[in-house]
Design a protein around this motif. Sequence first.
Motif, PDB file in Angstrom:
ATOM      1  N   LYS A   1     -76.278  -7.602  34.703  1.00 55.40           N
ATOM      2  CA  LYS A   1     -76.799  -6.238  34.783  1.00 55.40           C
ATOM      3  C   LYS A   1     -76.792  -5.576  33.413  1.00 55.40           C
ATOM      4  O   LYS A   1     -77.733  -4.866  33.040  1.00 55.40           O
ATOM      5  CB  LYS A   1     -75.964  -5.418  35.759  1.00 55.40           C
ATOM      6  CG  LYS A   1     -76.461  -3.998  35.962  1.00 55.40           C
ATOM      7  CD  LYS A   1     -75.601  -3.267  36.978  1.00 55.40           C
ATOM      8  CE  LYS A   1     -76.095  -1.830  37.160  1.00 55.40           C
ATOM      9  NZ  LYS A   1     -75.257  -1.088  38.135  1.00 55.40           N
TER      10      LYS A   1
ATOM     11  N   ASN B   1     -79.689  -6.140  30.933  1.00 50.71           N
ATOM     12  CA  ASN B   1     -80.918  -5.360  31.058  1.00 50.71           C
ATOM     13  C   ASN B   1     -80.801  -3.973  30.433  1.00 50.71           C
ATOM     14  O   ASN B   1     -81.780  -3.236  30.376  1.00 50.71           O
ATOM     15  CB  ASN B   1     -81.299  -5.219  32.537  1.00 50.71           C
ATOM     16  CG  ASN B   1     -81.806  -6.531  33.108  1.00 50.71           C
ATOM     17  OD1 ASN B   1     -82.476  -7.284  32.417  1.00 50.71           O
ATOM     18  ND2 ASN B   1     -81.459  -6.813  34.351  1.00 50.71           N
TER      19      ASN B   1
ATOM     20  N   SER C   1     -88.947  -5.579  32.874  1.00 42.35           N
ATOM     21  CA  SER C   1     -87.560  -5.156  32.686  1.00 42.35           C
ATOM     22  C   SER C   1     -87.247  -5.081  31.201  1.00 42.35           C
ATOM     23  O   SER C   1     -87.983  -5.612  30.351  1.00 42.35           O
ATOM     24  CB  SER C   1     -86.615  -6.139  33.376  1.00 42.35           C
ATOM     25  OG  SER C   1     -86.637  -7.397  32.721  1.00 42.35           O
ATOM     26  N   GLN C   2     -86.132  -4.442  30.869  1.00 44.74           N
ATOM     27  CA  GLN C   2     -85.732  -4.328  29.478  1.00 44.74           C
ATOM     28  C   GLN C   2     -85.483  -5.707  28.862  1.00 44.74           C
ATOM     29  O   GLN C   2     -85.811  -5.951  27.701  1.00 44.74           O
ATOM     30  CB  GLN C   2     -84.465  -3.462  29.367  1.00 44.74           C
ATOM     31  CG  GLN C   2     -84.592  -2.077  29.983  1.00 44.74           C
ATOM     32  CD  GLN C   2     -85.649  -1.233  29.303  1.00 44.74           C
ATOM     33  OE1 GLN C   2     -85.692  -1.150  28.084  1.00 44.74           O
ATOM     34  NE2 GLN C   2     -86.524  -0.626  30.073  1.00 44.74           N
ATOM     35  N   LYS C   3     -84.927  -6.620  29.680  1.00 38.52           N
ATOM     36  CA  LYS C   3     -84.680  -7.979  29.197  1.00 38.52           C
ATOM     37  C   LYS C   3     -85.993  -8.701  28.918  1.00 38.52           C
ATOM     38  O   LYS C   3     -86.120  -9.424  27.915  1.00 38.52           O
ATOM     39  CB  LYS C   3     -83.878  -8.744  30.254  1.00 38.52           C
ATOM     40  CG  LYS C   3     -83.541 -10.189  29.891  1.00 38.52           C
ATOM     41  CD  LYS C   3     -82.579 -10.248  28.725  1.00 38.52           C
ATOM     42  CE  LYS C   3     -81.987 -11.636  28.539  1.00 38.52           C
ATOM     43  NZ  LYS C   3     -82.987 -12.692  28.393  1.00 38.52           N
ATOM     44  N   GLN C   4     -86.987  -8.523  29.778  1.00 38.35           N
ATOM     45  CA  GLN C   4     -88.286  -9.163  29.560  1.00 38.35           C
ATOM     46  C   GLN C   4     -88.961  -8.624  28.303  1.00 38.35           C
ATOM     47  O   GLN C   4     -89.573  -9.381  27.541  1.00 38.35           O
ATOM     48  CB  GLN C   4     -89.176  -8.957  30.783  1.00 38.35           C
ATOM     49  CG  GLN C   4     -88.752  -9.745  32.007  1.00 38.35           C
ATOM     50  CD  GLN C   4     -89.610  -9.433  33.208  1.00 38.35           C
ATOM     51  OE1 GLN C   4     -89.901  -8.264  33.502  1.00 38.35           O
ATOM     52  NE2 GLN C   4     -90.016 -10.475  33.931  1.00 38.35           N
TER      53      GLN C   4
END
Length: 293
Positions: free
Chosen positions: A181, A184, A262-265
Motif C-alpha cells: 500500500k 502507491n 495508480s501512483q505506482k504505474q
Amino acid sequence: MKKLSYLAAALFLSHTAYGQADPAPLDSPSPNISMEILIGAFIATALMVLLASLAMLRAFKVIAQEMQHPSPLFENEKVEPLEYEEWQSRKSSKPGIWTKLLGLKPISEESELIMEHEFDGIAELDNPTPAWFMWLFYGTIVFAFSYMMYFHVFDYGKMQEEEYEIEMAEAKIEKEAYLAKAGNNIDENSVKEDLSEAVIISGKAVYTSNCVACHGDKGQGLVGPNLTDKFWLHGGTVNSVFKTIKYGVPEKGMIPWEKTLSQKQIADVSNYIISLKGSNPANPKAAQGAEEG
C-alpha cells in the motif's frame, strides 16, 4: 394534578398557536430569537409558580383537615434500658461480617468445639475450613486438570511457541500489505529514478497500453513529442515526467492520468520513458522543447 396538566397543555397550545398564527414566508428573515427565549422563560416561570401554588394549596388542605379531625396519637412502646454487662454480652454473641464470611465459630462456643482426642494436654477444635474456600480450592484443581488435558494431552490449544510463530506470520502478512500500500503513496516529489528490470517491464506494459497512440511504440513521437532525444517540453527528469503524466497537458491534448493509473504505474512508466533516452529509434519526430543533459 389534573388541573395542572390541563393548564400546562393549554399554555403549550396557546404558545404553539401564537407561533403559527402569522407564518412568515420562506424568503423572510429568521424570527427574533430573543423574543422566543423570553416567551419560553415566561412559560417556565408560570409553570413553576403554578406548581408552588398547588403544593401550598395541598398543604393548607391537610392542615385544615387535621384541625377539624385530628388523627389519634399513638405512643411508642417504652423500652427498658439494658445494663452494660447485658449489652456487652449481646454484642459479643453476634458474629461479625468477617466471622460470617470465613464461616468461623465465635470464641464463646469454643468449649463446644473441642474434639475428644488430645495429646500432651493439647486439644483440637472442630472448626473446619469455610465451604466457599474449599469450593475455590476444588475449582483450582478442576481448572488445572482441564488445562493439562486441553493443552498437553489433546493438543487443542496453542502453546506459547506456536502462538509466537503464528503472530509472526500474521505480522509478516500485515507488513507486506502495508508495504504494498505504501508503494502507491508516490508523488512527483518523492518518486525516484529506478531502472531495474522489474520496473522497466512494468512501465513498458503501461506505456504499450496507454501511450503508444501518441508517442509511438518506440517513443519516437507521433502526435506527441519524441521521448528518446535530449529535448523536453516539460522537463526530462523522472520527477518532471511523473508530474507531466499525472496532471497531463490539457492545452496540448494530453489528459491527466492520475485518475486512470495508480501512483505506482505512473512511477513505473516514468522510469521506462527515462530509459528510452538515446535509444535512437527509426524515423524520430523532430526535436521539441529545451535541451537537457
